[in-house]
Scaffold this active site. Structure first.
Site, PDB file in Angstrom:
ATOM      1  CE1 TYR A 135      -3.055   3.004   0.414  1.00  9.22           C
ATOM      2  CE2 TYR A 135      -3.967   1.988   2.171  1.00  9.22           C
ATOM      3  CZ  TYR A 135      -3.955   2.840   1.368  1.00  9.22           C
ATOM      4  OH  TYR A 135      -4.775   4.208   1.632  1.00  9.22           O
ATOM      5  CE  LYS A 163      -5.964   2.126  -0.799  1.00  9.88           C
ATOM      6  NZ  LYS A 163      -6.067   3.131  -1.571  1.00  9.88           N
TER       7      LYS A 163
HETATM    8  C1  HMN Z   1      -8.026   3.685   2.761  1.00 14.69           C
HETATM    9  O1  HMN Z   1      -6.997   3.335   2.975  1.00 14.69           O
HETATM   10  O2  HMN Z   1      -8.871   3.473   3.516  1.00 14.69           O
HETATM   11  C2  HMN Z   1      -8.510   4.313   1.200  1.00 14.69           C
HETATM   12  O3  HMN Z   1      -8.512   3.698   0.368  1.00 14.69           O
HETATM   13  C3  HMN Z   1      -7.431   5.581   1.241  1.00 14.69           C
HETATM   14  C4  HMN Z   1      -7.660   6.157  -0.095  1.00 14.69           C
HETATM   15  O4  HMN Z   1      -6.455   6.032  -0.931  1.00 14.69           O
HETATM   16  C5  HMN Z   1      -8.220   7.632   0.241  1.00 14.69           C
HETATM   17  N1  HMN Z   1      -6.996   8.530   0.582  1.00 14.69           N
HETATM   18  C6  HMN Z   1      -6.997   9.041   1.635  1.00 14.69           C
HETATM   19  O5  HMN Z   1      -8.067   9.017   2.514  1.00 14.69           O
HETATM   20  C7  HMN Z   1      -5.900  10.021   1.972  1.00 14.69           C
HETATM   21  C8  HMN Z   1      -8.896   8.139  -1.091  1.00 14.69           C
HETATM   22  O6  HMN Z   1      -9.763   7.427  -1.541  1.00 14.69           O
HETATM   23  C9  HMN Z   1      -9.458   9.497  -0.718  1.00 14.69           C
HETATM   24  O7  HMN Z   1     -10.317   9.183   0.196  1.00 14.69           O
HETATM   25  C10 HMN Z   1     -10.122  10.085  -2.072  1.00 14.69           C
HETATM   26  O8  HMN Z   1      -9.512  10.152  -3.055  1.00 14.69           O
HETATM   27  C11 HMN Z   1     -10.633  11.635  -1.756  1.00 14.69           C
HETATM   28  O9  HMN Z   1      -9.562  12.543  -1.398  1.00 14.69           O
END
Ligand code: HMN
Length: 295
Positions: A135, A163
């Protein structure tokens, strides 16, 4: 059929009204997402607020998800904890529940050298027989996965994918090219889901999918059917919603959970220090309810 395709919501932490982990709400929310048609779930990641939960709580969450999801959809358990010791404990626990794969961020707080990150990931990989996803999320860990460490990691056959939540979409192309055709790459940034899929991501894991699974499922379908005009339109609708939520005083997850609650899916709020929804967010939330329903 490859079980790592399609839309994998990053599962939200489900709390009681008093802030305790709620096994019942966790199970109900899992069923809710399964009924929406998602292909899998990413449990215990950033969106799962793993950083603010202790080891016992994280185990309860995964147990409750598995109760509802086992054998129905693909489950990836994020098992990284600050220490290697606790990560191994979570990895073994996840294996005992029958998850499909585990995943881990690099060590947090101290930004450690590549050899220490390699050891951290390898120790948890060797603790189970499960497949592993790297990740990479530099925005929160302040470590940007190097190609050297990536190449070293994928020599281990259990490392079947990554990921990737770094912002340059070209990183997805690089990991896919170096990993090979069968190596699975998940798109991380939801704002770039369509770009990520087009440049080589096989699937997506995202923190906003759980609040609007219909939109991401539709975008994924449009890409699979090479309907790029439609895919882009859906991405614009998604981004309009995400940018609006990010303008709130309340944290992203707190706001999306409030919307879910008003749609009849109460999974509680977000844990402090994530900011709760504020009074000034009210008009924004009302406008978002319309947008999410009509988009
Ligand atoms: C997780 O680890 O639970 C998420 O999948 C993380 C994910 O990459 C999110 N990144 C962060 O929260 C920093 C994104 O999905 C993010 O929420 C989205 O792009 C909105 O900015």
């Amino acid at each position: 059929l490859n079980k790592y395709h399609g839309i994998f919501p990053a599962f939200y932490a489900c709390y009681e009204d008093n802030g305790d982990i709620s096994p019942e709400r966790t199970e109900a929310f899992t069923n809710y997402l399964i009924e929406k048609g998602v292909q899998g779930l990413y449990v215990g990641g950033s969106s799962g607020e793993c950083i603010y939960q202790n080891i016992e709580e994280r185990k309860i969450v995964l147990e409750s998800v598995m109760k509802a999801a086992k054998g129905k959809i693909t489950i990836i358990a994020h098992i990284a904890a600050p220490s290697t010791r606790e990560s191994i404990e979570l990895a073994k626990h996840a294996e005992s529940l029958g998850v499909d794969a585990i995943a881990a961020i690099p060590p947090i707080y101290f930004v450690l050298p590549d050899h220490a990150i390699y050891q951290y990931w390898t120790d948890m990989i060797e603790a189970t027989g499960l497949d592993f996803f790297i990740y990479n999320i530099p925005g929160t860990t302040h470590y940007n996965l190097s190609m050297d460490l990536f190449k070293k990691m994928i020599r281990n056959k259990k490392v079947i994918g990554i990921k990737n939540s770094s912002m340059p979409a070209q990183d997805i192309q690089k990991f896919k090219a170096a990993g090979g055709e069968d190596f699975i790459v998940f798109n991380g940034p939801d704002e770039q889901f369509v770009s990520g899929r087009i440049i080589g991501a096989d699937a997506g894991i995202g923190g906003t999918y759980a609040a609007m699974p219909e939109l991401f499922l539709a975008a994924d379908k449009a890409i699979n059917e090479s309907n790029l005009k439609l895919a882009r339109e859906i991405q614009f609708a998604i981004n309009d919603i995400i940018f609006t939520v990010l303008s709130c005083t309340g944290n992203l997850y707190a706001v999306f959970k409030e919307i879910l609650k008003r749609k009849g899916m109460n999974i509680g709020g977000a844990r402090l220090p994530l900011a709760p929804v504020a009074p000034e967010d009210e008009p924004v939330i009302l406008s978002l309810m319309d947008k999410i329903d009509t988009a």
